[in-house]
Design an enzyme around this catalytic site. Structure first.
Site, short mmCIF file in Angstrom:
data_model
loop_
_atom_site.label_atom_id
_atom_site.label_comp_id
_atom_site.label_asym_id
_atom_site.label_seq_id
_atom_site.Cartn_x
_atom_site.Cartn_y
_atom_site.Cartn_z
N HIS B 56 0.60 -1.07 -0.19
CA HIS B 56 -0.22 -0.05 -0.14
C HIS B 56 0.86 1.38 -0.01
O HIS B 56 0.68 2.03 -0.81
CB HIS B 56 -0.89 0.23 1.39
CG HIS B 56 -1.57 1.31 1.50
ND1 HIS B 56 -2.74 1.66 0.61
CD2 HIS B 56 -1.79 1.98 2.35
CE1 HIS B 56 -3.19 2.62 1.12
NE2 HIS B 56 -2.63 2.98 1.99
N ASP B 77 -4.49 -1.88 5.28
CA ASP B 77 -4.67 -1.39 3.89
C ASP B 77 -3.53 -2.27 2.94
O ASP B 77 -2.50 -2.20 3.05
CB ASP B 77 -4.16 0.10 3.58
CG ASP B 77 -5.61 0.90 4.32
OD1 ASP B 77 -6.59 0.46 4.69
OD2 ASP B 77 -5.34 2.17 4.55
N GLU B 102 -9.75 -4.95 4.80
CA GLU B 102 -10.19 -3.82 4.62
C GLU B 102 -10.90 -4.01 3.11
O GLU B 102 -10.82 -4.80 2.33
CB GLU B 102 -9.15 -2.65 4.01
CG GLU B 102 -8.09 -2.84 2.99
CD GLU B 102 -8.09 -1.65 1.99
OE1 GLU B 102 -9.01 -0.95 2.06
OE2 GLU B 102 -7.28 -1.71 1.36
N HIS B 313 -13.44 -1.16 7.36
CA HIS B 313 -12.81 -0.10 6.52
C HIS B 313 -13.72 0.03 5.00
O HIS B 313 -13.18 -0.13 4.07
CB HIS B 313 -11.36 -0.22 6.31
CG HIS B 313 -10.54 0.21 7.27
ND1 HIS B 313 -10.40 1.61 7.49
CD2 HIS B 313 -9.83 -0.27 8.19
CE1 HIS B 313 -9.44 1.67 8.50
NE2 HIS B 313 -9.29 0.63 8.83
#
Lengths: 937, 498
Positions: B56, B77, B102, B313
């Site tokens: 990420h 993430d 997420e 998320h």
């Protein structure tokens, strides 16, 4: 054998006594064995520790063993094997047995029994594995012996249940390599049950050890390679292995699936959890596509590569690979095909290109969308944006192969290929440009695609730009704006990188000749002509202007209305360019103008070409009139040579043939110069076949005979003649051996007669030999030279240094200066080893430089480009002077002939490949002004 | 019943916030809660933590938390598509009990990244060529570097001259770290690192406030990414009026920010102080977000093969969609708790049992072919001692426990109607059994009894009825199966002698 076994058993119980036994054994054996094995034997007996024994064995392994003494050595080794209780030594012995059984000329069936015997008593797994390896070596050495193969397979099956993975591995390998190919082999006398090798190997697909599973798959692939048709049932087994935890298993499984899909492309397999069925090749394609997003890059590379060769796959599966979103589910593809399409257009998922389009739309029937199982979906999209460039390259290659077989796919994958032009790794960019070139016959570029393609012209890498020029040469453009755009970008490229001149001109030549109708409306603008006013005459030497003219003239070739748009100076420029750049500017039929070489109509196919006929006729004339009086023959030959040469100059496509024939005729005329000429013929042309080589060599032989005669006439003493005679006879002998197959074609020739008289010649005195040769040379007839299919003359042009500079290259004497050399080579075979650079200094000193293999690039078939640096150095000069740089073609007559260990009377050894017999200059020399200054103290 | 409990504190069905509480095998783990400098946390001995590359941003990682045989993977993430500077997230087949992932882009499947890159470069190139200025609002970390590399290489390849700036401060510092952690970047940067560190930009310079007013084309990366404050907003206000200019939003914008407004097509913006700003510049959106898209999430789930999936998320509606897909595709249960809601997952942790090598080898030797599908019966004794399980052979167990072995023998009498003598009966029994039990070793002993393996059969005369013979069958406990089969066989009687 029983004695051995007994001894072995005995040893196991009494380990202490063993050493002494060994000592006793030595004395008995020493006298009877041949020297090699005896030496080994003594060494082994001397060994006091396993480490020592290993050392001796290692030393022994370094020396080759002759086929005759192998058996003796094997016996000694076995003898020690039984006594040895250190597994590492036994391991080494086992591996030596394998090596020895590979010895050429040795039939290993005699040691097989022993090998199998010791196998049965072996406890160490490592040694067992090694022994099985040895058996494999023995088995592969005796591929025709069914009984032995059966027996080995039997042994392997017995050890398949071993607890060690290494042993099971080897067993499977053995089965793969030796397992009988026919299922129904009749039971042989020993009552060995016929085994179904495939079934046995298949059972090990679910072994607990991943290495064994891999070995099982590999063995299966090996069976396939050996020609056994695999069962279709393996497919389901292999599919299960695709979700294995280990990458090597998955990688091998992908291969297996591919193999099965090629074997049974059309059979129907059911889709799990539904009652529908699809073709096996489609199913396999989907599964392999799925592996393109595997966790391991090794598997991804493997999968991407294999996709390329699955040409039988249905087109709708193929096209899915380029679209991530298309959710058409395998399960419902027939019943809900329309629905899937609707789904695609409605865009259930957002693309990430527009803001706010990711709000969830209306709920779809969950059965209709399937993210993973519809494996083919977007496989190439994934592959092309993979993290590892190895995967990307494999994907590009696969795209290329698939696009070549499916025009509609080619059209679709274009956008993706164009995208790859922006890859971060140059290799990938280059590969995708090459790929695009290969499929360009199938496609027409849209303007926006062309735009992206052309943007790459600004790339700073020369290789990329040249690849792109190659691509543009064979691209179809749809609109006149496209052509204009391409021209503008190419001119931009030309100003930015002036060295690309030749490549750009060539590119425009093809662009023009491919799109005459699109160029036509652009002509006034390009030539900046005005209906009323005369415009200024452009500079004739401007490369950009030449580029435009090349485009227009080539388009005008098939567009007769175009010349009407030319202004006067254009015609003048045409005449000039037609002469100076004749390879780029075609002959045009211009209204009201008589052109020197426009007699040839471009529409006539090459084989009906009158010039070709002329060539044939003149050659036939020479061959048929060979019994004319010598004076007449000579004149005829001279005329024919002149004709052929002129023909070659006029007709570039016939240049090779005409020149080749002319050279041959000249050989007839000038037998004295024949040595050089024959070498030229042999090495300067690519595409020369064996038939021609024979004749060239024959010619050389005649020349040598002539030389011999001349020497005999002039030389006084007899002694040098002896040597020469002998050498000549050796050469005749060599010729006979090399070209034995072609001798029937040489009826009535010099060599034919010579071979008839060979026994007599061998015993004759030199003076007599000379006499015989003399008469034979006179009698020998003229050989017809068959024309090869494809023949090209090797040539080279040095682009850089241009040789125009008046500024000397200054450098301190004793140090070196690097001179950039850039040259294009045409039709040179294996330039890496044959092309040399020669630098001749004014003092007569000449230097030959071998460029590095990496300095040669291969921009297209038959063409090479040499970009290298040459180091110059010299002692101080008082004033600047010119050195000459030229390219040489090195040759070695023996390297061309197959099977050449005893070439040239046996004086050549293994260095034959690398040695240079002589060189032929094949480029014009370029003068470089240099000035070595004296070093300052 | 052992279980894993998960309570999202900030990340449940929510994009902006984070923090998740996980209880696994009696240990509490707080995920994604930031850290407090100066405190050092002691990690429990039984807790195993393994990090996976997440792609990420530089240094992003997914974590596997393992206690005994129970494990949870928290992705944080992650990005499944490699970009210009980082590789793709990768996980092995760790088969956790729970995968917490997420799901920012739960309903998006992105086009090929290359199209987006090409579009981006084309737009920037065009704007610069006609003399316009390009503003790219970015966050300091991640996208900024990716786009910098993209533009830098493009500038280099195309030999462009227009200046590129990035705003000072954070980005500069971030670039410094990127230069240091080359091994965490992608293949290309790692490979070319020896010749040149790709993060040492040639064309990209630090931005100064004064440059915003200078004439001519330029490209500026400025923070923050949603145009809600700071330098990017300042520059935006200066350039918004000129239609030659362009702003490219490379990522997500939260509602209420200027970025969100202009992306939704608003052309007149009210700024503070009742000022109205007319936006004439071109507004482009280009998803360069480094989050996995739906297909990426599915791919990760497929790779890790978890027993359960939990989505955090993300927006509730979008998560619902993805949840459905996951459940249908992988046949695993999927959860999407809201903040404060607890999900409890019962687990059945496997209990490791040590087996003695001798026993294992003995059992292995019996089976000839490997067959994964067929369960195999194993005779042995399970010893539980100090929370330690061992499976050993019964002899060894007896030895270890100091017990004497008891023999358990079953005996059974079978009455047969047979008028012949006992010996003859025995012979008949022997020949009958011999013909029926082909795979077993049947013997006729000299004392007149018959043995089948270790089972003994004796024939005796009935004390009362001379026409009946009594067969005495006796077997050990271990041979129960064969023994009972034999008795039932014998009870059916002997075939009539021919």
């Amino acid at each position: 054998m029983a004695a051995h076994l007994k001894k072995r058993v005995y040893e196991e119980f009494t380990k202490v006594v063993q050493q002494q036994q060994e000592e006793i054994a030595t004395k008995k054996l020493r006298l009877t064995k041949p020297s090699k094995s005896a030496a080994l034997h003594i060494d082994l007996c001397k060994a006091t520790s396993p480490a020592d024994a290993l050392q001796y064995l290692l030393q022994f392994a370094r020396k080759p063993v002759e086929a005759e003494s192998v058996e003796g050595v094997v016996r000694i080794l076995l003898e020690h094997y039984y006594k040895e209780n250190d597994p590492s030594v036994r391991l080494k012995i086992a591996s030596l047995l394998g090596l020895l059984s590979k010895t050429a000329g040795f039939s290993p069936d005699c040691i097989m029994d022993d090998a199998i015997n010791i196998l049965q008593n072996e406890k160490s797994h490592q040694v067992l594995a090694q022994l099985l390896d040895t058996l494999l070596a023995i088995g592969t050495k005796l591929p025709d012996n069914q009984a032995i193969q059966m027996r080995l397979v039997d042994v392997a099956c017995k050890h398949l249940t071993d607890t060690s993975h290494g042993v099971r591995n080897k067993c499977l390998q053995l089965l793969g390599n030796l397992g009988s190919l026919e299922k129904s082999v009749t039971k042989d006398a020993e009552g060995l049950a016929v085994r179904d090798v495939q079934k046995i190997i298949g059972d090990y697909f679910s072994d607990q050890d991943p290495r064994v599973r891999t070995a099982a798959i590999k063995a299966m692939l090996q069976l396939h390679e050996r020609g056994l048709k695999l069962y279709q049932t393996i497919y389901t087994q292999a599919c299960k292995l695709l979700s294995d935890d280990y990458e090597q298993v998955r990688s091998a499984a992908v291969q297996l699936i591919w193999v099965v899909s090629q074997l049974y492309p059309e059979s129907i397999v059911p889709i799990p959890s539904s009652n529908e069925e699809i073709r096996l090749v489609d199913d396999a394609f989907g599964k392999i596509c799925h592996m393109v997003s595997d966790g391991s890059w090794v598997v991804r590379v493997q999968a991407s590569k294999l996709l390329g060769s699955m040409e039988q796959v249905s087109s709708h599966f193929l096209e899915q690979t380029l679209d991530k979103k298309l959710m058409s589910d395998l399960r419902r593809k027939r019943t809900a095909h329309e629905r899937a399409k609707e789904l695609y257009t409605s865009g259930e998922f957002s693309s990430g290109r527009k803001w706010g389009d990711d709000a969830p739309k209306e709920e779809v029937d969950t059965g209709a969308v399937n993210l993973i199982e519809s494996g083919a979906c977007g496989a190439f999209v994934h592959g092309l944006e993979d993290e590892m460039y190895e995967v990307r390259i494999a994907a590009v290659e696969a795209l290329c192969m698939l696009a070549q077989s499916s025009p509609s796919f080619a059209e679709k994958c274009l956008d993706f290929l164009v995208d790859m032009f922006n890859d971060e790794i140059e290799e990938v960019r280059l590969q995708s440009i090459h790929t695009m070139r290969k499929i360009s016959n199938n496609i027409t570029l849209r303007e926006d695609q062309l735009d992206t393609v052309l943007a790459v012209l600004e790339d700073s890498s020369r290789d990329i730009r040249e690849a792109l020029h190659e691509l543009l040469c064979c691209t179809n453009v749809s609109t006149k704006e496209g052509i204009h755009l391409a021209l503008v970008e190419l001119l931009k490229n030309l100003t930015k990188y002036p060295t690309d001149r030749d490549s750009i001109w060539k590119c425009l030549k093809f662009l023009g000749s491919r799109h005459p109708t699109l160029v036509l409306p652009l002509v006034p603008e390009l030539l900046s002509t005005h209906p009323f006013f005369d415009t200024a005459e452009p500079d004739m030497d401007d490369p950009a202007y030449i580029a435009v003219l090349v485009l227009i003239f080539n388009a005008a070739k098939t567009c007769p209305t175009m010349p009407a748009l030319f202004s006067d100076h254009t015609f003048r420029h045409y005449a000039y360019l037609r002469d100076s750049l004749s390879h780029l500017v075609p002959a045009l039929r211009l209204p009201g103008r008589k052109l020197v070489s426009s007699a040839l109509s471009p529409n006539i196919m090459p084989h009906e070409d009158p010039s070709h006929q002329f060539l044939q006729q003149s050659l036939e004339r020479v061959y048929s009139l060979q019994h004319l009086d010598p004076q007449g023959t000579q004149e005829l030959l001279e005329f024919t040579i002149r004709d052929l040469q002129r023909l070659g100059e006029l007709q570039s496509e016939l240049a090779g043939v005409a020149d080749f024939s002319a050279t041959y005729l000249r050989c007839q005329l000038l037998l004295i110069k024949i040595m050089e000429e024959t070498y030229k013929m042999e090495f300067m042309y690519s595409g020369v076949e064996n038939k021609q080589v024979v004749i060239i060599h024959h010619m050389r032989l005649q020349a040598k005979a002539l030389q011999l005669i001349v020497t005999a006439r002039t030389a006084r003493g007899v002694d040098p003649l002896f040597g020469m005679c002998e050498k000549f006879l050796q050469e005749v002998d060599f010729f006979q051996r090399c070209f034995i197959a072609d001798l029937p074609h040489l009826q009535d020739s010099f060599v034919d007669k010579l071979l008839d008289l060979m026994p007599r010649l061998m015993t004759s005195k030199p003076a007599e030999v000379v006499k015989i040769l003399h008469t034979m040379l006179r009698q020998s007839t003229f050989l017809h030279l068959p024309l090869p299919e494809q023949i090209h003359k090797a040539s080279a042009t040095i682009i850089e240094p241009a040789g125009e500079s008046d500024n000397p290259l200054r450098f301190t004497s004793g140090l070196v200066v690097a001179l950039d050399v850039d040259a294009t080579l045409e039709h040179v075979q294996d330039p890496q080893s044959t092309v040399k650079v020669q630098v001749s200094y004014p003092d007569g000193q000449a230097q030959m430089i071998h460029p590095k293999p990496a300095d040669f690039r291969n921009p297209g078939p038959g063409r090479h480009r040499l970009i290298t640096q040459v180091y110059l150095s010299h002692t101080a000069w008082t004033e600047p002077c010119q050195v000459e740089v030229r390219l040489l073609l090195a040759y070695n007559s023996s390297s061309r002939i197959p099977k050449s260990p005893w070439i040239e009377g046996g004086e050549m050894s293994s260095q034959v490949e690398t040695s240079i017999e002589g060189t032929i200059p094949f480029s014009k020399s370029v003068k470089v002004y240099i000035m070595p200054k004296p070093a300052r103290r | 019943m052992p279980e894993i409990r998960v309570t999202p504190l900030g990340a449940g069905q929510d994009v902006g916030r984070s923090c998740i509480l996980v209880s696994i095998a009696g240990k509490n783990v707080m995920l994604d809660c930031g850290m407090h400098m100066g405190f050092s946390d002691d990690v429990d001995d039984e807790l195993e933590i393994k990090a996976y590359y997440a792609g990420h941003v530089l240094g992003a990682a997914m974590f596997q938390i393992k206690v005994g045989s129970e494990s949870v993977v928290y992705t944080g993430d992650y990005n499944m598509t490699p970009d210009r500077h980082l590789g793709a997230a990768w996980i092995d087949k760790c088969r956790p009990n729970l995968l917490i992932t997420e799901s920012t882009y739960a309903t998006t499947i992105r086009d090929s990244k290359r199209c987006r890159e090409r579009d981006f470069l084309k737009k920037v190139h065009e704007t610069v060529e006609r003399g316009g200025k390009v503003l790219i609002p970015v966050f300091a970390l991640g996208r900024a570097q990716e786009l910098c590399i993209l533009l830098e290489t493009f500038w280099e390849r195309m030999d462009l001259k227009a200046p590129i700036y990035f705003s000072t401060g954070l980005t500069e510092k971030a670039n410094h770290y990127y230069k240091l952690f080359i091994p965490w970047t992608n293949q290309k940067i790692r490979k070319t690192f020896v010749q040149r560190n790709m993060f040492e930009f040639k064309h990209i310079k630090a931005f100064d406030r004064a440059f915003a007013d200078s004439p001519g084309p330029m490209v500026v990366f400025a923070t923050p990414g949603m145009l809600h404050a700071g330098q990017s907003l300042q520059i935006f206000r200066k350039w918004a009026g000129n239609e030659k200019n362009m702003v490219i939003m490379p990522g997500y914008c939260v509602q209420g920010t200027v970025g969100h407004k202009i992306l939704s097509g608003q052309r007149k913006l009210e700024m503070e102080g009742r000022q109205v700003l007319e936006v004439k510049m071109q507004v482009e959106y280009m998803s360069f977000s480094a989050h996995a898209d739906a297909k990426g999430i599915m791919q990760l789930v497929g790779q890790a093969e978890p027993e359960n999936v939990l989505l955090v998320h993300g927006e509730a509606k979008k998560m619902e969609f993805l949840k459905q897909k996951i459940e249908q595709e992988f046949r695993v249960s999927c959860y999407m708790p809201a903040n404060g809601e607890t999900v409890t997952l019962p687990t059945s942790p496997s209990i490791p049992v040590g087996i003695s090598l001798g026993l294992l080898k003995r059992e292995m030797a019996q089976g000839l072919l490997p067959d994964a599908k067929k369960p195999r019966l194993l005779h042995g004794t399970l010893i539980m001692k100090d929370s330690n399980f061992r499976l050993v052979s019964s002899e060894q167990a007896l030895k270890e426990l100091g017990l004497a072995e008891h023999q358990l023998r079953f005996t059974c009498r079978v009455h047969l109607h047979d008028t012949r003598k006992e010996q003859e009966t025995a012979v008949r029994v022997y020949s009958h059994l011999k013909s029926v039990l082909k795979d077993h070793c049947v013997q006729h002993l000299p004392d007149g009894s018959v043995t089948v393996e270790s089972i003994l059969i004796q024939a005796a005369a009935h004390s009362e009825d001379p026409g009946t013979k009594v067969l005495l069958v006796s077997w050990t406990y271990q041979d129960e199966e064969l023994g009972s089969y034999l008795t039932s066989l014998l009870k059916k009687g002997l075939p009539q002698a021919s």
